[in-house]
Each structure stands twice: as structure tokens, then as C-alpha cells.
Design an enzyme around this catalytic site. Structure first.
Site, mmCIF file in Angstrom:
data_model
loop_
_atom_site.group_PDB
_atom_site.id
_atom_site.type_symbol
_atom_site.label_atom_id
_atom_site.label_comp_id
_atom_site.label_asym_id
_atom_site.label_seq_id
_atom_site.Cartn_x
_atom_site.Cartn_y
_atom_site.Cartn_z
ATOM 1 N N HIS A 217 1.027 10.589 6.213
ATOM 2 C CA HIS A 217 1.784 9.427 5.732
ATOM 3 C C HIS A 217 2.610 9.697 4.460
ATOM 4 C CE1 HIS A 217 -1.852 8.781 3.354
ATOM 5 N NE2 HIS A 217 -2.496 8.143 4.308
ATOM 6 N N ARG A 228 11.739 17.359 -11.542
ATOM 7 C CA ARG A 228 11.208 18.608 -12.088
ATOM 8 C C ARG A 228 9.983 19.094 -11.308
ATOM 9 N NH1 ARG A 228 12.660 16.129 -17.186
ATOM 10 N NH2 ARG A 228 14.436 17.255 -18.082
ATOM 11 N N GLY A 250 7.750 -1.482 7.058
ATOM 12 C CA GLY A 250 8.391 -2.368 6.101
ATOM 13 C C GLY A 250 7.537 -2.669 4.889
ATOM 14 N N HIS A 252 4.863 0.072 3.686
ATOM 15 C CA HIS A 252 4.454 1.331 3.064
ATOM 16 C C HIS A 252 5.617 2.138 2.501
ATOM 17 C CE1 HIS A 252 0.594 0.524 4.988
ATOM 18 N NE2 HIS A 252 0.091 1.503 4.257
ATOM 19 N N ASP A 276 -1.088 4.214 11.393
ATOM 20 C CA ASP A 276 -2.187 4.047 10.425
ATOM 21 C C ASP A 276 -2.866 2.694 10.658
ATOM 22 O OD1 ASP A 276 -3.837 4.991 8.402
ATOM 23 O OD2 ASP A 276 -2.612 4.179 6.786
ATOM 24 N N LEU A 309 -3.197 -1.042 -0.751
ATOM 25 C CA LEU A 309 -2.982 -1.019 0.686
ATOM 26 C C LEU A 309 -4.125 -0.286 1.372
ATOM 27 C CD1 LEU A 309 0.849 -0.249 0.939
ATOM 28 C CD2 LEU A 309 -0.297 -2.411 1.468
ATOM 29 N N ALA A 310 -4.580 -0.823 2.484
ATOM 30 C CA ALA A 310 -5.696 -0.241 3.232
ATOM 31 C C ALA A 310 -5.296 -0.136 4.702
ATOM 32 C CB ALA A 310 -6.947 -1.092 3.071
ATOM 33 N N GLY A 311 -4.559 0.916 5.030
ATOM 34 C CA GLY A 311 -4.059 1.059 6.385
ATOM 35 C C GLY A 311 -2.904 0.102 6.643
#
Length: 388
Positions: A217, A228, A250, A252, A276, A309-311
Site C-alpha cells: 500500500h 532529500r 478516495g 488512503h 485492503d 485508518l484501519a484497512g
């Protein structure tokens, strides 16, 4: 010998479109794409008028679906439920994915996967073990208490398990795995994906030399691309040997970043779509539990209490629609990102990801609105929208 022709649809074989042609399937394989006028008298024909027939979607990162998360308690029945849930959305091949868990839960999930492979669960390609050998600094929703370095015993178990699967994939971070271990995994046939890492670009490229061939992902659970220090994002785009998964929901990744990454990616390896997806797919669940923590579902987002975020809460046909309508890809390329490229990424492009003579008869009937009319695995209809 069973033979069937699907006629009346536009057919996308993974490279080009065919109009006025029929897809021939025989004994679970594609036996040809021929002009409808050339069909033999007496040939069994299914009328697919008004649809598009496209290669079945392949998802290399599926945490759950149908109300089930892959964990130590899922068993074969849980794997079957996950595969059925995603077949409703056009996925004909997937890797149920185990998020960082205890050694005991991991062993139980692997045992269930071995049995699922033995009995031939439709749509089951193998397993993806996402962790536990990750970076705690980029843990995301993974439980930091369960993250740890890879030991020789862990490596040996992975290589031994690989013999039972078409594909066994693991996501790991250079912070907790050595290049020598990566080389042994790759030599044993395990697909190594880099992810959940703060590694610098030079180190990531060294791990590619050691045998890593994928990235998990893109942009998520890794340091941002810096001017850098490009980090893992830079390595993913720079290396032509790295196949790169990307969540296009839309949430992640912004579409501007998706377009930039697609333009920047060095080949021959490519960026491919993953969902995911969590257990919510195919259900009306408002929440579920992951490693004892509540995951909340709202407005297309799945989050922990702190907003992490969890999946993802997206299926593959919706991913294709998002890539086409919002990101602006041609439908051909959006479809390839969901079928051909993931197949090639894990070495099964010889028999999946395209519709051609001798390929597996894994395909989807899509409407013009990009909804699934039917899903076929091995020449058998495993989902029919009209029968829902």
C-alpha cells in the site's frame, strides 16, 4: 467435457476489446475468443448481451469480508466466506491477509489456509501475512505489542508453508528483517513485500537486490517522499523490479498523488490495485473488533478510536470505477490494475489476469454502469446479481 459460449458482450481480453465475438470456455479454461458467426451448430450459448466480459479481479491484500476477519479463529469456513463476499464484487482470486498477530494465531491461520488450498476453495490463491516483522514507528493499526524481529524459526515456517500455496506473500520492514533473511525467503518461493517501514531509499533498494519484489500500500504506513530522502516511496517508484500495491478508495491516497505515482513509476514492474478490505465488505456492519480494539465504519472510512485508518471499506469493482472515473485512467488500464498487474506481480500471469486460450476461465460480466452482473471462477458462475 463441458463447453459453453458467452455471446453478445464486448470482451476485454486484458489487452484489446473484441466486438461481435464469443468467449468459449471448456473444462474450466478459456478455449478461445471467436466470431459469433463461427460458433459451431449445437454449441451451448449464454446470452451476455448488454455486458462487458473482463478478466476476473485479483486482490493481493484482503483482510476480511462477509463479516469475517482472517485471524486464528477463522478456519476454512472463514476463508470461504471471505472469498464468497469478494466474488460478489468481481474478485476471482485473492490472498486473505493476516494482520500482525500472535505466533499461535498465525500458525492457526496458516493451517486453515493449507486446508483451503487442499480442498480448492474457489478464489483462494494463498495467504498474505502482513507482519509481525514491521516497524513500530509505522505500525498503522497493527498492535505494537505483537511486532517483533524475524527469527530463524519464523523464516523456516514461512518457507515450509509456501509449498502448500500458489502464492505466499509476506509484508515486512527492513527494521526487523535482515537482507540475508529476505534472500532465503525469496529463494524459498515466498513473495517479499516491503511495507510499514521508515526505511531510507538506499536501504530499500538493497532489500530489492536481496529479493524483495513488492511494496505494500504505497504512501501508507511509510515516510512521505522527501526531496532529500525519498524513502520507500522513492524506491517503489524508482525500481523497475518492484511491483507496488495501492489503495484507491478516495481515503488512503489523493487522486493527484495516484496520478503522479503512475506517471513516475519505472517499469517493467507496475502499480496495481489492492482493496485492503476488512470484514465490512458485503455487510451493513457499523463496527467490528481487531486485536481487541473497536474499528468504526463511517463515510467510507474505517478507523480506530483515535482516527487511525484501519484497512479500507472498498471492493475491487468500486476500485476500478474510482480509478476510471475519478483518477481518470482509461477503463482498459483500470481493469489491468485490478487483474493483469497483480497476477504478474506474484507470478501467476501465465494463467490468470488475461482471457486467452488456455487461461483459467476466471472472468466478470460488468454492466455499463460498472456493476457486477456475474462472476465466474474456473468456468463456473459463483455469483449472479440477478439471483440476489
Amino acid at each position: 467435457m463441458t463447453s459453453l459460449a458467452l455471446a453478445g458482450a464486448r470482451i476485454f481480453d486484458g489487452d484489446v476489446w473484441h466486438d461481435g465475438h464469443a468467449l468459449l470456455i471448456e473444462n474450466g479454461k478459456v478455449s478461445g475468443i471467436v466470431a459469433e458467426s463461427a460458433l459451431a451448430p449445437g454449441q451451448a450459448v449464454r446470452n451476455a448481451s448488454g455486458t462487458m466480459i473482463v478478466p476476473g479481479f485479483i486482490d493481493l491484500q484482503v483482510n476480511g469480508g462477509g463479516g469475517i476477519m482472517l485471524d486464528g479463529n477463522s478456519g476454512v469456513a472463514g476463508i470461504e466466506a471471505i472469498c464468497r463476499a469478494h466474488a460478489m464484487f468481481g474478485t476471482t482470486g485473492l490472498l486473505p491477509t493476516l494482520i500482525t498477530d500472535t505466533p499461535e494465531a498465525t500458525a492457526a491461520a496458516v493451517a486453515a489456509g493449507i486446508e483451503a488450498a487442499r480442498i480448492g476453495v474457489p478464489g483462494f490463491l494463498g495467504l498474505h501475512l502482513e507482519g509481525p516483522h514491521l516497524s513500530t514507528a509505522r505500525k498503522g493499526a497493527h498492535d505494537p505489542a505483537l511486532i517483533r524481529p524475524m527469527r530463524d524459526a519464523d523464516l523456516a515456517k514461512l518457507v515450509a508453508a509456501r509449498r502448500h500455496f500458489q502464492v505466499l506473500m509476506t509484508t515486512l520492514a527492513p527494521e526487523n528483517v535482515t537482507p540475508e533473511q529476505v534472500s532465503k525467503l525469496a529463494a524459498g518461493g515466498v513473495k517479499v513485500s516491503l511495507g510499514h517501514s521508515d526505511t531510507d531509499c538506499k536501504t530499500a533498494l538493497a532489500y530489492v537486490q536481496a529479493g524483495a519484489s513488492l511494496v505494500t500500500h504505497l504512501f501508507n504506513a511509510m515516510s512521505p517522499l522527501g526531496h532529500r530522502e525519498p524513502g520507500l516511496v522513492g524506491a517503489a517508484l524508482e525500481s523497475g523490479a518492484l511491483w507496488v500495491g495501492l489503495i484507491a478508495d478516495g481515503v488512503h491516497v489523493d487522486p493527484v498523488a495516484i496520478r503522479a505515482a503512475l506517471k513516475a513509476k519505472t517499469g517493467p514492474a507496475r502499480i496495481f490495485a489492492v482493496t485492503d478490505a476488512m470484514s465490512t465488505i458485503g455487510t451493513d456492519m457499523a463496527s467490528f473488533t481487531l486485536n481487541g480494539r473497536t474499528i468504526h465504519r463511517q463515510d467510507g472510512r474505517l478507523t480506530l478510536d483515535d482516527g487511525t485508518l484501519a484497512g479500507a471499506d472498498i471492493d475491487m469493482v468500486s476500485t476500478v470505477a474510482y480509478l476510471h472515473r475519478t483518477v481518470g485512467l482509461s477503463l482498459d488500464e483500470a481493469l489491468r490494475m485490478a487483474s493483469l498487474y497483480p497476477a504478474e506481480a506474484v507470478g501467476i500471469g501465465g494463467f490468470k489476469g488475461r482471457l486467452g486460450t488456455g487461461k483459467d476461465a476466471d472472468f466478470v460480466e460488468l454492466t455499463d454502469a460498472l456493476t457486477v452482473a456475474s462472476t465466474w471462477i474456473g468456468g463456473e458462475a459463483v455469483h449472479e446479481a440477478s439471483s440476489d
